[in-house]
Design a protein around this motif. Structure first.
Motif, mmCIF file in Angstrom:
data_model
loop_
_atom_site.group_PDB
_atom_site.id
_atom_site.type_symbol
_atom_site.label_atom_id
_atom_site.label_comp_id
_atom_site.label_asym_id
_atom_site.label_seq_id
_atom_site.Cartn_x
_atom_site.Cartn_y
_atom_site.Cartn_z
ATOM 1 N N GLY A 33 0.812 -1.215 0.000
ATOM 2 C CA GLY A 33 0.000 0.000 0.000
ATOM 3 C C GLY A 33 0.842 1.260 0.000
ATOM 4 O O GLY A 33 0.534 2.228 -0.694
ATOM 5 N N ALA A 34 1.924 1.254 0.765
ATOM 6 C CA ALA A 34 2.820 2.420 0.808
ATOM 7 C C ALA A 34 3.487 2.627 -0.544
ATOM 8 O O ALA A 34 3.625 3.766 -1.010
ATOM 9 N N PHE A 35 3.868 1.542 -1.197
ATOM 10 C CA PHE A 35 4.483 1.640 -2.516
ATOM 11 C C PHE A 35 3.491 2.220 -3.519
ATOM 12 O O PHE A 35 3.830 3.096 -4.320
ATOM 13 N N MET A 36 2.251 1.751 -3.441
ATOM 14 C CA MET A 36 1.229 2.261 -4.356
ATOM 15 C C MET A 36 0.919 3.732 -4.054
ATOM 16 O O MET A 36 0.712 4.527 -4.969
ATOM 17 N N SER A 37 0.887 4.086 -2.794
ATOM 18 C CA SER A 37 0.566 5.464 -2.401
ATOM 19 C C SER A 37 1.686 6.440 -2.704
ATOM 20 O O SER A 37 1.453 7.648 -2.818
ATOM 21 N N SER A 38 2.901 5.950 -2.800
ATOM 22 C CA SER A 38 4.051 6.828 -2.982
ATOM 23 C C SER A 38 4.101 7.484 -4.354
ATOM 24 O O SER A 38 4.794 8.469 -4.542
ATOM 25 N N GLY A 39 3.388 6.926 -5.306
ATOM 26 C CA GLY A 39 3.441 7.459 -6.658
ATOM 27 C C GLY A 39 4.560 6.859 -7.477
ATOM 28 O O GLY A 39 4.826 7.298 -8.590
ATOM 29 N N ALA A 40 5.238 5.860 -6.962
ATOM 30 C CA ALA A 40 6.356 5.241 -7.677
ATOM 31 C C ALA A 40 5.881 4.482 -8.917
ATOM 32 O O ALA A 40 6.624 4.360 -9.886
ATOM 33 N N LEU A 41 4.648 3.974 -8.885
ATOM 34 C CA LEU A 41 4.151 3.231 -10.043
ATOM 35 C C LEU A 41 3.701 4.160 -11.160
ATOM 36 O O LEU A 41 3.990 3.916 -12.326
#
Length: 103
Positions: A33-41
């Motif tokens: 969830g943090a990875f998705m929320s970070s905007g990295a994708l």
């Protein structure tokens, strides 16, 4: 519920949260969830960021619900053991290095 079954359930309730499968699956969900929320994708995808935040919130709620169920079952098992006259089985072992009972 037999004494043996109640003792097993009571032991599970005494297990610290960080030693459970639920805890580690929740941590994994937090990381995703943090990875998705970070905007990295995708930098411009607010939908993906909101989905990541929602995933972390739902993971937390799911973990809380799962642990509450385990603790309630353990509490019931302890009551059954005490009613059967076996209070020594539910006592947590003492760690001699700490000098007190583990949490």
């Amino acid at each position: 519920m037999s004494k043996e079954e109640a003792a097993k359930v009571a032991e599970l309730g005494e297990k610290p949260g960080w030693k459970t499968t639920e805890f580690w699956l929740t941590i994994l969900a937090y990381l995703i969830g943090a990875f998705m929320s970070s905007g990295a994708l995708a930098d411009d995808s607010q939908v993906l960021q909101y989905f990541g935040m929602a995933q972390m919130i739902l993971a937390k709620l799911g973990y809380d619900h799962a642990r509450k169920g385990v603790k309630a079952s353990a509490s019931h098992a302890k009551a059954v053991l005490m009613s059967l006259g076996a209070p020594a089985i539910v006592a947590a072992p003492v760690d001699p290095t700490l000098g007190s009972q583990p949490e």
